[in-house]
Design a protein around this motif. Structure first.
Motif, PDB file in Angstrom:
ATOM      1  N   GLY A  54       0.816  -1.208   0.000  1.00 34.28           N
ATOM      2  CA  GLY A  54       0.000   0.000   0.000  1.00 34.28           C
ATOM      3  C   GLY A  54       0.849   1.257   0.000  1.00 34.28           C
ATOM      4  N   VAL A  55       1.990   1.231   0.744  1.00 34.00           N
ATOM      5  CA  VAL A  55       2.874   2.411   0.784  1.00 34.00           C
ATOM      6  C   VAL A  55       3.458   2.680  -0.598  1.00 34.00           C
ATOM      7  CG1 VAL A  55       4.953   3.370   1.823  1.00 34.00           C
ATOM      8  CG2 VAL A  55       3.333   2.064   3.224  1.00 34.00           C
ATOM      9  N   LEU A  56       3.908   1.623  -1.269  1.00 34.57           N
ATOM     10  CA  LEU A  56       4.461   1.779  -2.621  1.00 34.57           C
ATOM     11  C   LEU A  56       3.410   2.314  -3.581  1.00 34.57           C
ATOM     12  CD1 LEU A  56       6.636  -1.455  -2.914  1.00 34.57           C
ATOM     13  CD2 LEU A  56       7.446   0.894  -2.631  1.00 34.57           C
ATOM     14  N   ASN A  57       2.183   1.836  -3.464  1.00 36.09           N
ATOM     15  CA  ASN A  57       1.123   2.352  -4.338  1.00 36.09           C
ATOM     16  C   ASN A  57       0.834   3.818  -4.065  1.00 36.09           C
ATOM     17  OD1 ASN A  57       0.702  -0.024  -5.753  1.00 36.09           O
ATOM     18  ND2 ASN A  57      -0.763  -0.809  -4.236  1.00 36.09           N
ATOM     19  N   ASP A  58       1.023   4.256  -2.785  1.00 37.53           N
ATOM     20  CA  ASP A  58       0.822   5.682  -2.483  1.00 37.53           C
ATOM     21  C   ASP A  58       1.921   6.544  -3.116  1.00 37.53           C
ATOM     22  OD1 ASP A  58      -1.418   5.069  -1.069  1.00 37.53           O
ATOM     23  OD2 ASP A  58      -0.424   4.988   0.881  1.00 37.53           O
ATOM     24  N   TYR A  59       3.155   5.988  -3.064  1.00 31.08           N
ATOM     25  CA  TYR A  59       4.270   6.763  -3.644  1.00 31.08           C
ATOM     26  C   TYR A  59       4.231   6.759  -5.168  1.00 31.08           C
ATOM     27  CZ  TYR A  59       6.709   7.512   0.790  1.00 31.08           C
ATOM     28  OH  TYR A  59       7.047   7.923   2.040  1.00 31.08           O
ATOM     29  N   GLN A  68       9.980   9.893 -10.531  1.00 34.77           N
ATOM     30  CA  GLN A  68      10.439  10.529  -9.290  1.00 34.77           C
ATOM     31  C   GLN A  68      11.065   9.517  -8.349  1.00 34.77           C
ATOM     32  OE1 GLN A  68       7.079  12.458  -7.568  1.00 34.77           O
ATOM     33  NE2 GLN A  68       6.700  13.787  -9.344  1.00 34.77           N
ATOM     34  N   LEU A  69      11.532   8.393  -8.883  1.00 32.57           N
ATOM     35  CA  LEU A  69      12.067   7.319  -8.060  1.00 32.57           C
ATOM     36  C   LEU A  69      13.279   7.780  -7.261  1.00 32.57           C
ATOM     37  CD1 LEU A  69      12.048   4.372  -7.193  1.00 32.57           C
ATOM     38  CD2 LEU A  69      13.394   3.835  -9.247  1.00 32.57           C
ATOM     39  N   GLU A  70      14.192   8.534  -7.906  1.00 36.61           N
ATOM     40  CA  GLU A  70      15.395   8.968  -7.199  1.00 36.61           C
ATOM     41  C   GLU A  70      15.045   9.940  -6.080  1.00 36.61           C
ATOM     42  OE1 GLU A  70      18.068  10.520 -10.050  1.00 36.61           O
ATOM     43  OE2 GLU A  70      18.392   8.602 -11.093  1.00 36.61           O
ATOM     44  N   ALA A  71      14.119  10.828  -6.346  1.00 35.53           N
ATOM     45  CA  ALA A  71      13.733  11.786  -5.288  1.00 35.53           C
ATOM     46  C   ALA A  71      13.126  11.061  -4.099  1.00 35.53           C
ATOM     47  CB  ALA A  71      12.744  12.805  -5.859  1.00 35.53           C
ATOM     48  N   VAL A  72      12.348  10.065  -4.359  1.00 29.62           N
ATOM     49  CA  VAL A  72      11.723   9.311  -3.258  1.00 29.62           C
ATOM     50  C   VAL A  72      12.782   8.569  -2.469  1.00 29.62           C
ATOM     51  CG1 VAL A  72      10.153   7.393  -2.718  1.00 29.62           C
ATOM     52  CG2 VAL A  72       9.502   9.104  -4.423  1.00 29.62           C
ATOM     53  N   GLN A  73      13.761   7.980  -3.200  1.00 28.02           N
ATOM     54  CA  GLN A  73      14.833   7.271  -2.510  1.00 28.02           C
ATOM     55  C   GLN A  73      15.624   8.224  -1.628  1.00 28.02           C
ATOM     56  OE1 GLN A  73      16.981   5.425  -5.728  1.00 28.02           O
ATOM     57  NE2 GLN A  73      15.739   3.524  -5.636  1.00 28.02           N
ATOM     58  N   THR A  74      15.904   9.411  -2.149  1.00 28.87           N
ATOM     59  CA  THR A  74      16.661  10.402  -1.351  1.00 28.87           C
ATOM     60  C   THR A  74      15.900  10.778  -0.089  1.00 28.87           C
ATOM     61  OG1 THR A  74      17.624  11.272  -3.402  1.00 28.87           O
ATOM     62  CG2 THR A  74      17.758  12.661  -1.431  1.00 28.87           C
TER      63      THR A  74
END
Length: 848
Positions: A54-59, A68-74
């Protein structure tokens, strides 16, 4: 694009049993100062039900969000770093707090604190003991002061009591009753406060002295009262002195006052007891008015002379009246019991009327009800409540009820039993002999109105006297004569004597019988309606204990039964009027009729007879509901007689059945017309239509040719709608089919109906009697009370089948096929072994 949960592998952490206990989670949140919010980051919530999918689906809600994968990882890495720093800080703080030297210091501080609290408690106990010792002497002084004040007050009251006693004794010697009132009241009030100290000798002496003074006062007042009552001219006693003495009696107490009043009342009524002894002539029932006159004079003397000295609140006149009532009631009870059977109703009512007039005058004089007066004057020690003088008459009211019984017997004697018929005819002849314009027909018998008028007068008279047992006994008398009137007057008048002949041989019905029946219906309806009003009136007047026991329902049912019997008389005359026409129908040789030619000869006189009877009845019955009942019964009876005549006149053949269809339409039109617009109801129309429709179906089947057999049988199943072997044979018998042809038709019928499982086992033909005897359609009015049309008539049972089919599961007359439980169950074609054998023999003898 959201990640589908079902396609992802199960995380490894879900396979480990490293979940936190449920009760531990709130504690951790409280320590970390976390407050769960509905819109908080799911990563900040501490729970065992964390869902990474569910968290991944929210992101990453869609494919575009993957950019925006890199921004989320940061951002997640920074969060992880901040959490790690916070964890390290908390570990350091925990390490410092768990230092052993620090924990020992804390324990020493707690021990010192407990020691200080123990020392404070000891100091407080010592202080409390010191304060108690200081205030002990003060408490002793307060108690001494309180006792001193009480002693001084008591001594002062004692001094006052001694002085008041001396003063009271001086006043008693001089008979100063006016001053004694205040002194005695003060002595009694002060002396009451010394009652707890009577164990002290001096106080006990004073207490006995007070009691002696009261006894002396009472003796002195009685002596002065005797002198005043006798009124010695040599030594007259002033009324004012006795009036003051009564005030002293009031101070002496309620018991002394009651004894004083009772003594006065006994003196006043002593002469009454002597003069009006029950054994003397003056004390007899005939001299009751002298008793009341004597008491009125006594009451007048009391109010103008001796009674003026009594205080008004004593209500001595009430006590004097109550005692007089008690003595007189006891005398009346003895005198009435002694009279016994010699007591006449006139003597009873005259003395009772005088008594009621006296009690009414007492009520007006004292402006209160007699029962309230007796209740107020009843002594507390009385073993029975005081009752008015009239209560002595109540057990003897049977004399009054018996007298009314004799009056009713004389009143109705000229109408009862054998005389009922002659009285009814006399009433009818009187009405018929008058001018048609001036004298309308009699609606009810005059004897009924006389009866209820007498009831009303008697009830009103009795209710004025008593509303208890006598009124209930009178109600029983009313019920008795209502039963007699219903059975021996109304119902008995309907029975025709054996020698009673008809007025004309041409008219097959008696007009006077119809008119008499209408009069009886109106009379019985008037009686049952008025009986209900009488029941309600009695309930309103009687006491509460008898209300539920009063009912005239059984008597009202008798009048309803009389109405039914009168309607039966009307139906009997209708039956007589139609008898010749229906006899002509039953004797008609339908087999010789070659063609259809309008209505048959019997139809016109039948319709004319029906019209004549109904036209006589309609204007004479007041309540239209009884006319509707008559028309319902009449239609059933006529159609039943028509059916019997039709069966008797067989064979009908096709032409005869066609002719009967035309005749049936004329009879149906007549039955639908006779009630008129005002009396025709939808139920009546439906009933006549349903009955005639069934008869039409019967005749239509007979009209159908038997050739071809299949067509005839199919027409039977469509029109009649059953698969009954016996019902089909009835049609063949009515049709006049030859026996040889019947066998073939019956075989074909069984073959065809065996495949038609939807057909019923019975129909209206099941109740049709193929051999109707000479059974009267109606019975005698005297032999039936409720049922107007007894079910013993064959035609009636057939009409019952026309109106409602037989109940499922019950065998029907004329049917050899038992009813089915449901459509899918197998029908039994043969329920009779003999019919089964005969059917087999017919099959064997059939040509190939």
């Amino acid at each position: 694009m959201p990640v589908e949960t079902s396609r992802l592998p199960v995380p490894a952490y879900r396979l480990r049993e490293d979940e936190l206990p449920t009760e531990l989670i709130p504690s951790i949140e409280r320590i970390l100062d976390w407050h769960a919010q509905g819109d908080a980051d799911p990563l900040d919530r501490l729970t065992n039900e964390f869902n990474p999918i569910g968290v991944l689906n929210d992101y990453f809600p869609d494919e575009a969000a993957l950019g925006q994968l890199e921004a989320v990882q940061t951002r997640l890495a920074e969060s992880e770093r901040a959490l790690q720093e916070e964890i390290d800080a908390l570990r350091e703080e925990l390490r410092q707090n768990q230092d052993p030297s620090r924990m020992q210091l804390i324990q020493e501080m707690i021990s010192d604190l407990l020691g200080q609290m123990s020392r404070i408690r000891e100091k407080a106990t010592e202080s409390e003991a010191v304060v108690r010792n200081i205030t002990k002497e003060i408490q002793v002084l307060d108690l001494a002061k309180k006792n001193l004040i009480l002693s001084m007050t008591t001594l002062k009251r004692l001094q006052m009591l001694v002085n008041m006693l001396g003063q009271l004794e001086d006043q008693i010697k001089e008979r100063k009753y006016h001053d004694i009132v205040q002194s005695l009241a003060a002595v009694k009030q002060i002396g009451a406060s010394f009652k707890p100290y009577t164990s002290v000798q001096r106080i006990s002496q004073l207490w006995r002295r007070i009691q002696d003074i009261q006894t002396e006062l009472r003796t002195m007042i009685d002596a002065d009262w005797d002198k005043f009552y006798v009124q010695d001219p040599a030594k007259p006693i002033k009324p004012s002195l006795v009036a003051d003495a009564c005030l002293v009696v009031d101070v002496l107490g309620a018991d002394i006052r009651t004894q004083f009043v009772e003594r006065y009342v006994a003196l006043e009524l002593k002469e009454y007891r002597r003069i009006f002894r029950a054994t003397d002539e003056a004390g007899q029932l005939d001299n009751l008015s002298r008793r009341f006159a004597w008491f009125r004079r006594l009451l007048h003397t009391h109010e103008t002379e001796q009674g003026r000295v009594f205080p008004a609140e004593w209500k001595v006149g009430w006590f004097l009246t109550a005692k007089f009532i008690e003595i007189t009631r006891d005398d009346m009870t003895a005198l009435l019991s002694k009279a016994g059977s010699k007591l006449t109703v006139k003597q009873l009512l005259d003395t009772l009327q005088e008594t009621m007039e006296f009690e009414t005058s007492i009520t007006r004089k004292f402006s209160t009800s007699l029962r309230e007066l007796l209740k107020v004057t009843t002594p507390a020690s009385a073993t029975r409540p005081l009752k008015p003088i009239t209560s002595a008459f109540e057990p003897h009211m049977g004399v009054y009820v018996d007298a009314q019984d004799k009056v009713l017997s004389d009143m109705l004697g000229q109408y009862r039993g054998p005389k009922s018929r002659s009285s009814l005819e006399a009433t009818s002849s009187t009405s018929a002999s008058g001018d048609d314009d001036a004298a309308p027909p009699v609606l009810v018998l005059p004897s009924s109105t006389e009866l209820f008028y007498f009831y009303a007068q008697t009830l009103e008279q009795c209710a004025k006297l008593f509303t208890g047992q006598p009124l209930y006994d009178l109600c029983g008398l009313f019920k008795k004569w209502l039963r007699i009137y219903a059975e021996e007057v109304l119902v008995a008048s309907m029975k025709k004597p054996s020698t009673f002949g008809r007025r004309s041989m041409d008219a097959r019905y008696d007009v006077s019988e119809l008119k008499n029946a209408c009069t009886l219906i109106n009379t019985a309806d008037y009686c049952q309606t008025t009986a209900l009003e009488l029941e309600e009136n009695i309930r309103e007047k009687c006491e509460e204990t008898f209300k539920e026991r009063i009912t005239l329902q059984d008597e009202r049912d008798l009048f309803v039964s009389a109405i039914s019997a009168a309607i039966m008389v009307m139906l009997r005359e209708l039956d007589s009027a139609c008898e010749s026409s229906l006899t002509m129908l039953s004797r008609t040789p339908w087999a010789t009729v070659k063609h259809v030619s309008g209505q048959s000869a019997y139809v016109e006189p039948l319709v004319k007879a029906i019209d004549e009877v109904t036209e006589i009845v309609k204007p004479l019955v007041e309540q239209k509901k009884y006319l509707r009942n008559f028309f319902d019964k009449a239609a059933n009876a006529i159609l039943a007689k028509f059916t019997n005549a039709l069966v008797k006149s067989r064979p009908l053949l096709e032409i005869g059945a066609e002719q009967l269809l035309i005749d049936l339409q004329a009879i149906k039109a007549c039955l639908l017309k006779v009630p008129g617009e005002a009396l025709t109801t939808s139920n009546y129309t439906k009933s006549v239509t349903k009955h005639t429709t069934r008869l039409e179906a019967l005749l239509k089947v007979i009209v159908t040719p038997v050739d071809p057999a299949e067509g005839f049988i199919l027409n039977y199943t469509l029109v009649i709608g059953d698969a009954s072997f016996s019902n089909f044979q009835k049609i063949l018998d009515l049709k006049g089919t030859l026996k040889a042809e019947q066998n073939d038709l019956l075989d074909s019928f069984l073959t065809i109906t065996s495949t038609k499982t939807e057909l019923d086992s019975t129909s209206f033909l099941s109740s049709l009697d193929m051999d109707p005897g000479q059974v009267s359609t109606l019975t005698s009015p005297g032999s039936s009370r409720v049922s107007l049309l007894p079910g013993t008539s064959t035609g009636e049972s057939f009409l019952a089948a026309l109106s409602s089919p037989p109940l499922a599961g019950a065998p029907s007359n004329g049917s050899d096929t038992p009813p089915r439980q449901d459509q899918s169950s197998r029908r039994e074609v043969f329920s009779d072994f003999k019919r089964f054998v005969s059917f087999g023999l017919r099959r064997e003898t059939m040509p190939p």
